[in-house]
Design a protein around this motif. Sequence first.
Motif, mmCIF file in Angstrom:
data_model
loop_
_atom_site.group_PDB
_atom_site.id
_atom_site.type_symbol
_atom_site.label_atom_id
_atom_site.label_comp_id
_atom_site.label_asym_id
_atom_site.label_seq_id
_atom_site.Cartn_x
_atom_site.Cartn_y
_atom_site.Cartn_z
ATOM 1 N N LEU A 273 0.932 -1.353 -0.251
ATOM 2 C CA LEU A 273 -0.302 -0.059 0.125
ATOM 3 C C LEU A 273 0.663 1.612 0.556
ATOM 4 O O LEU A 273 1.971 1.563 0.800
ATOM 5 N N SER A 274 0.572 2.046 -0.670
ATOM 6 C CA SER A 274 1.004 4.012 -0.464
ATOM 7 C C SER A 274 -0.208 4.878 0.151
ATOM 8 O O SER A 274 -1.089 5.043 -0.173
ATOM 9 N N LEU A 275 0.083 5.174 1.218
ATOM 10 C CA LEU A 275 -1.076 5.539 1.796
ATOM 11 C C LEU A 275 -0.453 7.353 2.284
ATOM 12 O O LEU A 275 0.694 7.452 1.186
ATOM 13 N N PRO A 276 -1.688 7.766 1.754
ATOM 14 C CA PRO A 276 -1.402 9.675 1.587
ATOM 15 C C PRO A 276 -0.133 9.950 2.750
ATOM 16 O O PRO A 276 0.431 10.719 2.521
ATOM 17 N N SER A 277 -0.379 8.958 3.652
ATOM 18 C CA SER A 277 1.281 9.372 4.611
ATOM 19 C C SER A 277 2.420 9.614 4.086
ATOM 20 O O SER A 277 3.724 10.062 4.575
ATOM 21 N N GLY A 278 2.673 8.388 3.252
ATOM 22 C CA GLY A 278 3.790 8.026 2.353
ATOM 23 C C GLY A 278 4.282 6.813 2.938
ATOM 24 O O GLY A 278 5.712 6.553 3.104
ATOM 25 N N ASP A 279 3.011 6.032 3.982
ATOM 26 C CA ASP A 279 3.798 4.997 4.589
ATOM 27 C C ASP A 279 3.988 3.762 3.896
ATOM 28 O O ASP A 279 2.687 4.039 2.907
ATOM 29 N N THR A 280 4.901 3.486 3.610
ATOM 30 C CA THR A 280 4.778 1.678 2.970
ATOM 31 C C THR A 280 5.081 0.787 3.308
ATOM 32 O O THR A 280 5.126 -0.171 2.629
ATOM 33 N N SER A 281 4.532 1.019 4.442
ATOM 34 C CA SER A 281 5.750 -0.753 4.913
ATOM 35 C C SER A 281 3.487 -1.666 4.748
ATOM 36 O O SER A 281 4.770 -2.854 5.629
ATOM 37 N N LEU A 282 2.781 -1.172 4.576
ATOM 38 C CA LEU A 282 1.988 -1.779 4.894
ATOM 39 C C LEU A 282 1.183 -2.553 3.817
ATOM 40 O O LEU A 282 2.067 -2.164 2.678
ATOM 41 N N ALA A 283 1.314 -3.664 3.919
ATOM 42 C CA ALA A 283 1.090 -4.689 2.731
ATOM 43 C C ALA A 283 -0.479 -5.808 3.335
ATOM 44 O O ALA A 283 -1.046 -5.619 3.630
ATOM 45 N N VAL A 284 -0.820 -5.710 1.878
ATOM 46 C CA VAL A 284 -2.270 -6.913 2.305
ATOM 47 C C VAL A 284 -2.277 -7.832 0.814
ATOM 48 O O VAL A 284 -1.498 -8.393 0.210
ATOM 49 N N ASP A 285 -3.566 -8.921 1.239
ATOM 50 C CA ASP A 285 -3.055 -10.276 0.281
ATOM 51 C C ASP A 285 -4.352 -9.778 -0.808
ATOM 52 O O ASP A 285 -5.076 -8.869 -0.688
ATOM 53 N N TRP A 286 -3.533 -9.916 -2.117
ATOM 54 C CA TRP A 286 -4.558 -9.870 -3.306
ATOM 55 C C TRP A 286 -5.484 -11.095 -3.343
ATOM 56 O O TRP A 286 -4.605 -12.457 -3.577
ATOM 57 N N GLU A 287 -6.441 -10.259 -4.082
ATOM 58 C CA GLU A 287 -7.316 -11.599 -3.840
ATOM 59 C C GLU A 287 -8.202 -11.346 -5.025
ATOM 60 O O GLU A 287 -8.859 -10.418 -5.765
ATOM 61 N N ALA A 288 -7.462 -12.010 -5.885
ATOM 62 C CA ALA A 288 -7.322 -12.355 -7.505
ATOM 63 C C ALA A 288 -8.934 -12.971 -8.066
ATOM 64 O O ALA A 288 -9.371 -13.398 -7.369
ATOM 65 N N PRO A 289 -9.029 -13.203 -9.509
ATOM 66 C CA PRO A 289 -10.694 -12.740 -10.047
ATOM 67 C C PRO A 289 -10.943 -14.510 -9.488
ATOM 68 O O PRO A 289 -12.190 -15.276 -9.069
ATOM 69 N N LEU A 290 -9.876 -15.187 -9.146
ATOM 70 C CA LEU A 290 -9.917 -17.116 -8.939
ATOM 71 C C LEU A 290 -9.207 -16.541 -7.826
ATOM 72 O O LEU A 290 -7.774 -16.214 -7.895
ATOM 73 N N ARG A 291 -9.295 -18.054 -7.225
ATOM 74 C CA ARG A 291 -8.379 -18.640 -5.528
ATOM 75 C C ARG A 291 -8.608 -19.468 -5.627
ATOM 76 O O ARG A 291 -10.176 -20.287 -6.212
ATOM 77 N N VAL A 292 -7.593 -20.326 -4.760
ATOM 78 C CA VAL A 292 -7.968 -21.535 -3.890
ATOM 79 C C VAL A 292 -9.797 -21.360 -3.321
ATOM 80 O O VAL A 292 -9.803 -20.704 -2.317
ATOM 81 N N PRO A 293 -10.139 -22.260 -3.219
ATOM 82 C CA PRO A 293 -11.357 -22.971 -2.194
ATOM 83 C C PRO A 293 -10.758 -22.952 -0.935
ATOM 84 O O PRO A 293 -9.388 -23.407 -0.203
ATOM 85 N N GLY A 294 -11.407 -21.998 0.123
ATOM 86 C CA GLY A 294 -10.949 -22.107 1.747
ATOM 87 C C GLY A 294 -9.955 -20.861 1.659
ATOM 88 O O GLY A 294 -8.980 -21.821 3.015
ATOM 89 N N GLN A 295 -9.660 -20.677 0.823
ATOM 90 C CA GLN A 295 -8.207 -20.140 0.900
ATOM 91 C C GLN A 295 -7.929 -18.723 2.040
ATOM 92 O O GLN A 295 -8.784 -18.085 2.633
ATOM 93 N N VAL A 296 -7.222 -19.285 2.396
ATOM 94 C CA VAL A 296 -6.602 -18.147 3.585
ATOM 95 C C VAL A 296 -5.776 -17.282 3.963
ATOM 96 O O VAL A 296 -4.267 -17.724 3.468
ATOM 97 N N LEU A 297 -6.149 -16.365 3.970
ATOM 98 C CA LEU A 297 -5.491 -14.737 4.139
ATOM 99 C C LEU A 297 -4.527 -15.112 5.147
ATOM 100 O O LEU A 297 -4.400 -15.417 6.761
#
Length: 785
Positions: A273-297
């Motif tokens: 993530l690139s936040l307005p404050s300039g913080d680039t340390s955060l990240a999330v999982d990319w939840e794609a249009p195709l995913r493994v059933p029961g995907q665990v983030l």
Amino acid sequence: MKLFFLPFVREGLTPTASAGARAHVSVALRLESPEHASRDIPRTLALAGPGDVLAIEPRQVLRASPAPGTRDAEPEFFPLVEFDAPDLPWAYAPTLPAGARLHPWLVLIVVESDPSVRVLRGDQGQSPWILHLPDDRARRELPDLTDAATWAHAQVTCETPDQIAATLARHPDRTLSRLLAARRLEPNRGYLAAVVPSYLAGRIAGLGEDPTGHPALVTGLEPAWGAADVPTRLPAYHTWSFRTGDAGDFESLAQRLRAVQLDPKGESRALHLSLPSGDTSLAVDWEAPLRVPGQVLQRPRRPSAAVNEIRAALRGGTSPPILGPSYFGEPWTANRSLTPLTAWAPELNLTPMLRAAAGLGADVVRAEQDALVQAARTQLDAFKKTQREGRRRQLATAFVNRVARRLALAPVEERERISAPVSARQRAASDVGAYTLAGRRLARKTWRLDRSPGGTPASFPGPMPDLITMVQLEPVVVRTPVVTPPAPEPADATGVPTGAFTPRFSRPMSEPLAERFPELMLPGLGTLPAEGVALVESNPAFVEAFLAGANQELNYELLWRGFPADRRATSFRRFWAHAGAGDDIDHLSTWDPASAAGSHVAGAASMVLLVRGELVRRYPSMTIATIPAAWNANESRSPLADISRLQLPAFRGRIGEDVLYAGFSNLTPRDAVGTPVKADNKPGVFFLLSENPGDPRFGLDAEGGTTPPTRATLSWTQLTLPAGAAYATLLAFPAVPDAVLQPGSAVPDPGFQPGSATSASMANLVRQRPFRAFLHASLLVRPIA
């Protein structure tokens, strides 16, 4: 529906004599009119023949196989070309059939490519292409034309043999004709295929000469080439090139596939993530249009720090105002609400992953904005044209209604005085004489004649003489109608399209996404091994966010360019390539503001089968389906034999050249897998992979076979051909005595006998039956707790 092969189909007039460049037929025209005595006019007409044809309408060609430009075609199969008209290969044949065989007027040849073989554009008055062959290559690579009737047949798709005639007459979409080139292809070679004339008259005309009075034409039946006359130039009506690859048909490639169980906790893709404050340390999982059933983030979905900063940026309030991030969904919600998170618009905007999906949809639109705007402009022009034509129709309808009402009230004599000139012109236009230009066109037209009120309008040979007979020519009656137009009935006025202009784009948005960012379609796609098959599911929340971003961006772009479009329009409604005309979402204005993101996709999440490998490259149109499983006595499972239980995918598509996916709605992982215990009576489902039965293939195995030979194992090594022969011939085939009991018959089919074979029986012999592979869902999904 079943496929039926016919030795030939011939409609209309058939020749009774042949001499020189054209065949002839004797006909009798009877002219009848209420105002004149009837007359019979016997005439001998010259029929159009091979010498009258220079080209074939390109739209007649339905399919060429291998496809033009193919680089890795299977050498096991015969090249072929299919035509829309079921009688095209025999339409200009100057002869009558000999039993169930009729020599076609064109033939498909295949020659090996090298610099000495050239295809050049034909000059004016010639065929579109001229094939140039050195003399030695022509002698070695041109087939024996005496065998041409063996490799041309027609195909009809219907349920039973007694429906063939009606299908030919009334359902042109279920009929076609086909030419085969029984050429033995070698692996990793280049080839050139061409449709060329099989009669000398066609060769002469195609090269730009006049066959009429040509010294080489005596009977008009001379072949285009023979042992004493091998041409180095041939006219080509249609031509294409291809290259073979390594040996490997559908069966052998399908047997390489291996089931792969993807790990729900396995590889995930981080979205930084690139936040307005300039913080680039955060990240999330990319939840794609195709995913493994029961995907665990692996990471928090909405980090509080990220949500707080996005909320502050979207809330605005800066004085003076500054340009901030987009609020996705604003045109349809008419506000920038940020609560509650359970509502679709706040959830879409405050969930980093969904904001990224919407931004990705907007980015795809920006990348293709010029093409999209041009398409919208074309639709706008059509919209305005429809409005103008609607108004004209309204005016014309009002005028006609007014005249009709006045005529209805006028005396009979006045109506007849007004309508008399119209009737006279119609009678003159329909007075077709045998010596007029219209009469000559009528005489040359392909006629469909009925022997009786319930007669068969087409004639072709086959194994059913009581159903399929040659139509005997009888006098043709041309009647001149006398038209007395009735008083017109008042018509209703036609409506005019109203409302704001809204463009619609039917292209599935998954296609540009897969083309530009294939790695974003499924995290860990690169870990799926070659020749692997896996089961994933679709992600409805991603689909909604992506389409919302794409629609909003397009509406802003059209507004910027001055289009009179509705900024609340929903032009993109399809993410997946649905088999029918279905959409993934409805108009965004119909979404309940309190509903959750991901709850608006039709069919919600779908199970998606992934196939990767060479099988996809060579057979991208393969059939994929599901069929319920059934328990066997030994606790194993087999697919149901009931074909009506097959379920075709709701959508399908490609990722790159070697990955194919097919989605099935209303199917959950638990239902697909079932249970391993027979007593539970939950056998699950099988996934079917099969060659497309609508695109039949023809050929022989490279080697092997059995003694005696069978249809399933026939190979080139079982043919009696001279050393180095390039083409198979009818008499080189062995008898194939495997008997097949036809439905409703007590007499077994005698099998294939070369001495009495037709092109239809040859097509049935060399047709490669579609290979089917079944995979149970339990092999593709990790055990469900």
